[in-house]
Structures are given as structure tokens and as C-alpha cells.
Design a protein around this motif. Structure first.
Motif, PDB file in Angstrom:
ATOM      1  N   ILE A 115     -23.637 -57.661 -13.974  1.00  0.00           N
ATOM      2  CA  ILE A 115     -24.072 -56.326 -14.359  1.00  0.00           C
ATOM      3  C   ILE A 115     -24.586 -56.409 -15.797  1.00  0.00           C
ATOM      4  N   ARG A 116     -25.765 -55.889 -16.021  1.00  0.00           N
ATOM      5  CA  ARG A 116     -26.312 -55.801 -17.374  1.00  0.00           C
ATOM      6  C   ARG A 116     -26.269 -54.345 -17.829  1.00  0.00           C
ATOM      7  N   SER A 117     -25.884 -54.136 -19.060  1.00  0.00           N
ATOM      8  CA  SER A 117     -25.881 -52.785 -19.625  1.00  0.00           C
ATOM      9  C   SER A 117     -26.617 -52.796 -20.951  1.00  0.00           C
ATOM     10  N   ASP A 118     -27.329 -51.724 -21.208  1.00  0.00           N
ATOM     11  CA  ASP A 118     -28.044 -51.528 -22.470  1.00  0.00           C
ATOM     12  C   ASP A 118     -27.689 -50.138 -22.981  1.00  0.00           C
ATOM     13  N   VAL A 119     -27.089 -50.095 -24.157  1.00  0.00           N
ATOM     14  CA  VAL A 119     -26.686 -48.827 -24.756  1.00  0.00           C
ATOM     15  C   VAL A 119     -27.364 -48.689 -26.112  1.00  0.00           C
ATOM     16  N   MET A 120     -27.968 -47.532 -26.354  1.00  0.00           N
ATOM     17  CA  MET A 120     -28.504 -47.258 -27.680  1.00  0.00           C
ATOM     18  C   MET A 120     -27.825 -46.007 -28.232  1.00  0.00           C
ATOM     19  N   TYR A 121     -27.207 -46.164 -29.397  1.00  0.00           N
ATOM     20  CA  TYR A 121     -26.559 -45.066 -30.096  1.00  0.00           C
ATOM     21  C   TYR A 121     -27.503 -44.580 -31.195  1.00  0.00           C
ATOM     22  N   TYR A 122     -27.759 -43.287 -31.239  1.00  0.00           N
ATOM     23  CA  TYR A 122     -28.656 -42.765 -32.264  1.00  0.00           C
ATOM     24  C   TYR A 122     -28.467 -41.259 -32.413  1.00  0.00           C
ATOM     25  N   VAL A 123     -28.955 -40.730 -33.525  1.00  0.00           N
ATOM     26  CA  VAL A 123     -29.035 -39.296 -33.757  1.00  0.00           C
ATOM     27  C   VAL A 123     -30.502 -38.924 -33.690  1.00  0.00           C
ATOM     28  N   PRO A 124     -30.913 -38.059 -32.752  1.00  0.00           N
ATOM     29  CA  PRO A 124     -32.325 -37.690 -32.679  1.00  0.00           C
ATOM     30  C   PRO A 124     -32.817 -37.109 -34.000  1.00  0.00           C
ATOM     31  N   LEU A 125     -34.074 -37.337 -34.297  1.00  0.00           N
ATOM     32  CA  LEU A 125     -34.658 -36.898 -35.556  1.00  0.00           C
ATOM     33  C   LEU A 125     -34.476 -35.394 -35.746  1.00  0.00           C
ATOM     34  N   ASP A 126     -33.919 -35.013 -36.893  1.00  0.00           N
ATOM     35  CA  ASP A 126     -33.696 -33.620 -37.271  1.00  0.00           C
ATOM     36  C   ASP A 126     -32.699 -32.902 -36.355  1.00  0.00           C
ATOM     37  N   ALA A 127     -31.916 -33.648 -35.588  1.00  0.00           N
ATOM     38  CA  ALA A 127     -30.931 -33.044 -34.690  1.00  0.00           C
ATOM     39  C   ALA A 127     -29.552 -33.054 -35.330  1.00  0.00           C
ATOM     40  N   THR A 128     -28.628 -32.314 -34.741  1.00  0.00           N
ATOM     41  CA  THR A 128     -27.250 -32.243 -35.236  1.00  0.00           C
ATOM     42  C   THR A 128     -26.274 -32.658 -34.137  1.00  0.00           C
ATOM     43  N   HIS A 129     -26.633 -33.699 -33.398  1.00  0.00           N
ATOM     44  CA  HIS A 129     -25.746 -34.297 -32.398  1.00  0.00           C
ATOM     45  C   HIS A 129     -26.151 -35.758 -32.255  1.00  0.00           C
ATOM     46  N   GLU A 130     -25.318 -36.528 -31.556  1.00  0.00           N
ATOM     47  CA  GLU A 130     -25.622 -37.936 -31.325  1.00  0.00           C
ATOM     48  C   GLU A 130     -25.740 -38.225 -29.839  1.00  0.00           C
ATOM     49  N   VAL A 131     -26.453 -39.307 -29.512  1.00  0.00           N
ATOM     50  CA  VAL A 131     -26.716 -39.691 -28.124  1.00  0.00           C
ATOM     51  C   VAL A 131     -26.271 -41.133 -27.917  1.00  0.00           C
ATOM     52  N   TRP A 132     -25.596 -41.362 -26.775  1.00  0.00           N
ATOM     53  CA  TRP A 132     -25.280 -42.726 -26.342  1.00  0.00           C
ATOM     54  C   TRP A 132     -26.082 -42.969 -25.065  1.00  0.00           C
ATOM     55  N   TYR A 133     -27.294 -43.460 -25.207  1.00  0.00           N
ATOM     56  CA  TYR A 133     -28.175 -43.626 -24.048  1.00  0.00           C
ATOM     57  C   TYR A 133     -27.822 -44.935 -23.343  1.00  0.00           C
ATOM     58  N   THR A 134     -27.435 -44.845 -22.084  1.00  0.00           N
ATOM     59  CA  THR A 134     -26.819 -45.958 -21.368  1.00  0.00           C
ATOM     60  C   THR A 134     -27.592 -46.286 -20.098  1.00  0.00           C
ATOM     61  N   LYS A 135     -28.012 -47.538 -19.987  1.00  0.00           N
ATOM     62  CA  LYS A 135     -28.703 -48.021 -18.791  1.00  0.00           C
ATOM     63  C   LYS A 135     -27.888 -49.156 -18.182  1.00  0.00           C
ATOM     64  N   VAL A 136     -27.624 -49.059 -16.879  1.00  0.00           N
ATOM     65  CA  VAL A 136     -26.832 -50.064 -16.170  1.00  0.00           C
ATOM     66  C   VAL A 136     -27.690 -50.672 -15.062  1.00  0.00           C
ATOM     67  N   THR A 137     -27.720 -52.016 -14.983  1.00  0.00           N
ATOM     68  CA  THR A 137     -28.562 -52.715 -14.016  1.00  0.00           C
ATOM     69  C   THR A 137     -27.728 -53.700 -13.208  1.00  0.00           C
ATOM     70  N   ASN A 138     -27.935 -53.709 -11.895  1.00  0.00           N
ATOM     71  CA  ASN A 138     -27.270 -54.645 -10.994  1.00  0.00           C
ATOM     72  C   ASN A 138     -28.123 -55.903 -10.895  1.00  0.00           C
ATOM     73  N   THR A 139     -27.641 -56.995 -11.478  1.00  0.00           N
ATOM     74  CA  THR A 139     -28.395 -58.255 -11.436  1.00  0.00           C
ATOM     75  C   THR A 139     -27.909 -59.178 -10.316  1.00  0.00           C
ATOM     76  N   SER A 140     -26.997 -58.688  -9.478  1.00  0.00           N
ATOM     77  CA  SER A 140     -26.482 -59.500  -8.372  1.00  0.00           C
ATOM     78  C   SER A 140     -27.345 -59.283  -7.128  1.00  0.00           C
ATOM     79  N   ASP A 141     -26.986 -59.984  -6.036  1.00  0.00           N
ATOM     80  CA  ASP A 141     -27.746 -59.872  -4.793  1.00  0.00           C
ATOM     81  C   ASP A 141     -27.040 -59.001  -3.758  1.00  0.00           C
TER      82      ASP A 141
END
Length: 282
Positions: A115-141
Motif C-alpha cells: 500500500i502506498r500513501s501520500d499525505v500533504m499537510y498544509y494551510v490553504p492560502l489566507d485560510a484559518t484551518h489546516e488540511v491533511w490531504y491523503t491519497k491511498v493506492t493499492n500496489t498489490s495484485d
């Protein structure tokens, strides 16, 4: 360096080994919302003031906990891991993790159990909250059944010193609610908007989930972790079900799970969102 290097083209510091000798941190934020995140997802967030607007709890220095934790569980095998090396701390011979600290964002790239995961943590420009953008990929068969869980530990008092030491007060002012797509924590719930108790006013913090249905939730720290368990082996993650417990006058948290089915090669993305906002804006 044995642990990483500067990527001049991407303007990132790349940490190839997560077992650094101390937490290596990055800054996220905007003028109204700030955050610190380490290479193992430890750190805190605050609105306007790091001293008096603290949203997420954090213990400094080597401890580097708690943090913005995202867990994955294989529902067939029962095996689970975190999308940052800590807090679960899988053996690095089978667990691969690369962290990219950029300008106002941090990316976590993890591979484990096909399983591959990609997470990006950031605060959107001029925003007052944070985002944990998470993508999960099945690399198995083969198809995979997974439970994805996000966890945030709210402060009971926005003044970080009061949150750490004034337990006879702070443990009796908080409550959590499940609001359909988020966990909401309220402190000083019965204090009028223009009044203050011990210098603290009513505050509403939340952890939300966008992009998927919530399968279970938890708003109580002790219920999430379980007796004699820690952030590395919380019972809610071990079981694959958070139990839908809420907090009243103890230590609150935000924990949300969603069930994911992935065909071979398939990816799915969700976003966890953290902030300190009243209901309409949240």
C-alpha cells in the motif's frame, strides 16, 4: 547527511530516514493560523496566538507527541501502521517513509504491505484551518479492504500552559460532539460569548473528514487509546472500529475512520480538516 538532503530544484528538505536523532520540524501557516509539524507528524496548531490560541496539544523536545496522526489498517490481516513512521514505528526494513519539508507544506510518502500513501499537510492560502490531504493506492495484485483513521488531540484550554498544568480546571470544561462529518470539541460551553473564566472564553475546535463517509468516530482520548495503550497501538485502530464514544469533562480528541475498498492499482483520496470555528463555518 545520513538522514536526508536538500532538493534545490524542488526547494525541499528531503528526509529519507525517519529515525532522526531529534524531531526535524517545519512551519505551516498563514497570518491568522499557524502550525508546526515534525518529520514524524508531531506538532501543534494555533489560531492567531501560539500561546493563547492553541488548538492541538503537543509535548516538545524528544517526546514529539502527540500529532496529526493518520493510521491505516488492513481489515483482512488486522495489521496496521501510521502514515508517518511514528507513532506505530514499523520495522524500517519493511516500512519505507520519505518526508519532504517545503515552504509552508510537508509531504509524507509511505510504502508498506503493498500500500502506498501520500499525505500533504498544509494551510490553504489566507485560510484559518489546516488540511491533511491523503491519497491511498493499492500496489498489490489483489483487492484490499482498509480502514483509514485520522486523529487529533485537542487542548482543553487554548492557553498552552494552563492546558498542561491546570488540570483541576481544564478537565471539567470540555465536551465533544459528533456532527455527521466532524468531531467538535467545545470548551467553556456554558460561558457567555462576552465573558471569560480563568481568562478563557468559549471555543469550538473540530476535526472533519471530506471525500468519504465516516464509519466510526471517537471524541474521548482515553476511549481511543484504551487502558495501558498509547498512540502507537490505540485500541480503536487495533479493532478497526472507534466505538463512537464521546467526552464530557475529561480529555477530548478527534478521531474519524472511513472504510476503503481498493482494486489492484486503484487510488482514493480524502481530506482531514482541523480548525477552530463555530458550526456554520466548520
Amino acid at each position: 547527511m545520513r538522514y536526508g538532503f536538500f532538493d534545490e530544484s524542488a526547494k525541499e528538505y528531503v528526509i529519507e530516514r525517519p529515525d532522526t536523532p531529534a524531531p526535524w520540524a517545519n512551519y505551516l501557516g498563514s497570518p491568522e493560523y499557524g502550525a508546526i509539524i515534525s518529520n514524524n507528524a508531531g506538532g501543534y496548531s494555533f489560531a492567531k496566538s501560539g500561546a493563547n490560541g492553541r488548538i492541538l496539544r503537543y509535548v516538545f523536545n524528544q517526546f514529539d507527541q502527540p500529532g496529526r496522526y493518520i493510521y491505516l489498517r488492513d481489515d483482512e490481516s488486522g495489521d496496521y501502521w501510521s502514515l508517518s513512521w511514528q507513532p506505530v514505528g514499523k520495522d524500517l526494513s519493511t516500512y519505507k517513509n520519505v518526508v519532504r519539508h517545503g515552504t509552508a507544506y510537508s509531504k509524507f510518502e509511505t510504502e508498506y504491505a503493498d500500500i502506498r500513501s501520500d499525505v500533504m499537510y498544509y494551510v490553504p492560502l489566507d485560510a484559518t484551518h489546516e488540511v491533511w490531504y491523503t491519497k491511498v493506492t493499492n500496489t498489490s495484485d489483489k483487492p484490499r479492504q482498509l480502514t483509514l483513521t485520522g486523529y487529533a488531540e485537542f487542548t482543553n484550554d487554548c492557553n498552552y500552559e494552563q492546558d498542561q498544568v491546570n488540570l483541576q480546571y481544564t478537565l471539567f470544561i470540555t465536551r465533544t460532539y459528533f456532527m455527521g462529518n466532524r468531531i467538535k470539541q467545545v470548551a467553556n460551553e456554558f460561558v457567555k460569548k462576552d465573558a471569560a473564566v480563568n481568562g478563557s472564553v468559549a471555543q469550538s475546535k473540530f476535526l472533519g473528514l471530506a471525500g468519504a463517509d465516516i464509519s466510526s468516530y471517537c471524541g474521548d482520548k482515553e476511549a481511543f487509546l484504551g487502558a495501558y495503550h498509547g498512540y502507537g497501538n490505540p485500541v480503536g485502530v487495533e479493532k478497526g472500529d472507534l466505538g463512537n464514544a464521546l467526552n464530557f469533562n475529561a480529555n477530548g480528541c478527534g478521531a474519524l475512520s472511513t472504510k476503503i475498498t481498493l482494486a489492484p492499482g486503484e487510488s482514493k483520496s480524502v481530506a482531514f480538516i482541523v480548525g477552530m470555528k463555530e458550526d456554520p463555518e466548520a
